[in-house]
Design a protein around this motif. Structure first.
Motif, short mmCIF file in Angstrom:
data_model
loop_
_atom_site.label_atom_id
_atom_site.label_comp_id
_atom_site.label_asym_id
_atom_site.label_seq_id
_atom_site.Cartn_x
_atom_site.Cartn_y
_atom_site.Cartn_z
N UNK A 1 6.76 9.47 0.11
CA UNK A 1 6.36 8.76 1.34
C UNK A 1 5.63 7.50 0.92
N UNK A 2 6.21 6.33 1.21
CA UNK A 2 5.66 5.05 0.74
C UNK A 2 4.86 4.40 1.87
N UNK A 3 3.64 3.99 1.53
CA UNK A 3 2.80 3.24 2.48
C UNK A 3 2.35 1.94 1.79
N UNK A 4 1.77 1.03 2.57
CA UNK A 4 1.46 -0.32 2.07
C UNK A 4 -0.05 -0.53 2.09
N UNK A 5 -0.65 -0.70 0.91
CA UNK A 5 -2.10 -0.85 0.82
C UNK A 5 -2.57 -2.13 1.53
N UNK A 6 -1.73 -3.16 1.55
CA UNK A 6 -2.16 -4.44 2.13
C UNK A 6 -2.17 -4.40 3.65
#
Length: 441
Positions: free
Chosen positions: A89-94
């Motif tokens: 599951x990929x999420x975006x830190x920015x």
């Protein structure tokens, strides 16, 4: 079992395709800064240390949307989740934690599959780590910080992913019954074939394309022998947009082909062979499986004395990359020629496991070279010193040559044809590996 399947999921534009390309080692997914560029699910074979797996890139999940493309991408992602052994599951830190991430996390939790939470775009660990910790709020385990573009943290992430593989992954099963995957476009009669073979209405069949939800294993006994058939209709429901139907069948096809010894590609005789059939056939061919092209609904075709030849030529033309495939004209409705399928399966299994003695191979090679000289380039001619078989399923040969650059595909095909003339190798691909050896050796 075959290779485990790992699905890469997440909202649009969090860097899934960039990560997919980094792991696949080649730019397979289109990468752009526009959400929703990756519409088709795309797959690649990946090896990490001693573990191999099939990686599936999905379109981004937008949990609540009226946009047709995004809702189709969500459905594709759902199918990937259903079929996968492990989900990344990929999420975006920015962008930080957003409402959509929480909704996707809920969806993943309901799947009861192992999930590895990957926080992408962490280009500087010292700077971004406080932001990474925010993702603990999703409640699906420890966030793994990575940067797909800079390839930071990838090793630790893959260690975590491979921890979740089933214990029997990548091992040869003791079950030595032939495994046959039935693949093809929706509504060509895959389930009807299995029902006819088993004599039971085990798989739901209806006129709506895609009524088979999951790949189902069915044991069929014929002439005292057991065969395992894997059915892969792989569609949830008929989609509003017809041309997008075909995309949905790819993932289950990949998963089933991975586990199978032989792949039966079912073609609708009333429609003829299509480009989509060629795509599905290509998956089996790439993986070196035994192949039968079953032309179903043959009873519904008006025939004259040339019909069978015309259909055969069209199939051979469209599937010209696999001239070895066996072609069988059948009808699931009447049972016509279905018994012949078992004879073909037995013959192909025998071919896949055949070993040719090295001495005999080199006699064939010497004769082939005498009849047709190897190609030359800029005054330098290809020399083939020696050939030997190194493995089976598919039969694989190593040719020792003076220069790999000179081994043209057409000459390798010529050698392959000479070997097939002597030993048949019915219905199975043959692989060739070229190794360079200097003259002095």
């Amino acid at each position: 079992m075959g290779k485990p399947i790992v699905a890469v999921v997440g909202r649009p534009n969090v860097g899934k395709s960039t990560l997919f390309n980094a792991l696949a080692g080649q730019p397979i997914s289109i990468v752009k800064d526009t959400p929703g560029v990756t519409r088709d699910r795309i797959y690649a074979d990946v090896t990490w240390l001693d573990k191999s797996f099939t990686l599936i890139d999905t379109g981004g999940i937008e949990p609540e949307t009226n946009d047709i493309i995004l809702s189709q991408m969500r459905e594709q992602a759902e199918i990937a989740i259903e079929t996968a052994d492990v989900i990344m599951f990929i999420v975006d830190v920015k962008q930080g934690l957003v409402d959509s991430d929480a909704k996707v996390a809920d969806m993943l939790r309901r799947s009861h599959k192992p999930v590895v939470l990957v926080v992408n775009k962490v280009d500087n660990f010292d700077k971004f780590m406080p932001d990474v910790y925010e993702f603990y709020n999703l409640g699906i385990g420890d966030p793994m910080p990575i940067s797909a573009i800079s390839k930071l943290g990838i090793g630790d992430m893959l260690d975590e992913v491979t921890k979740h593989f089933p214990e029997d992954a990548n091992t040869d099963e003791e079950d030595d019954r032939p495994k046959i995957a039935i693949v093809g476009k929706p509504n060509v009669g895959k389930s009807s074939i299995i029902n006819r073979l088993t004599g039971k209405n085990r798989v739901i069949v209806s006129d709506i394309a895609g009524t088979t939800r999951d790949a189902i294993d069915t044991t069929v006994k014929y002439d005292g022998k057991e065969y395992v058939f894997i059915d892969t209709a792989g569609l949830r429901r008929k989609n509003k947009i017809k041309e997008d139907l075909e995309r949905y069948s790819i993932i289950r096809t990949v998963a089933a082909v991975e586990r199978a010894d032989i792949v039966v590609i079912v073609i609708d005789a009333t429609e003829g062979v299509t480009e989509q059939d060629a795509k599905i056939a290509g998956i089996a061919h790439e993986r070196g499986k035994g192949i039968i092209v079953a032309v179903n609904k043959w009873d519904a075709v008006e025939k004259n004395d040339k019909t069978i030849y015309e259909h055969t030529n069209k199939i051979k033309d469209t599937l010209s990359f696999m001239p070895y495939a066996e072609i069988l004209f059948i009808s699931a409705v009447t049972g016509q020629r279905l018994n012949k399928m078992f004879e073909l399966i037995d013959a192909i299994i025998e071919s896949q496991n055949m070993r040719v003695p090295t001495g005999v191979l080199n006699e064939i090679l010497t004769e082939a070279v005498a009849m047709q000289q190897p190609p030359a380039d800029k005054g330098k001619r290809l020399r083939i010193y020696y050939i030997t078989q190194v493995s089976v399923k598919p039969p694989t040969f190593i040719m020792f040559v003076n220069d790999k650059e000179l081994t043209h595909f057409s000459y390798t095909r010529y050698i392959e044809n000479k070997i097939r003339e002597s030993f048949g190798f019915r219905g199975t691909a043959i692989r060739f590996i070229n190794r360079e050896r200097k003259e002095k050796e």
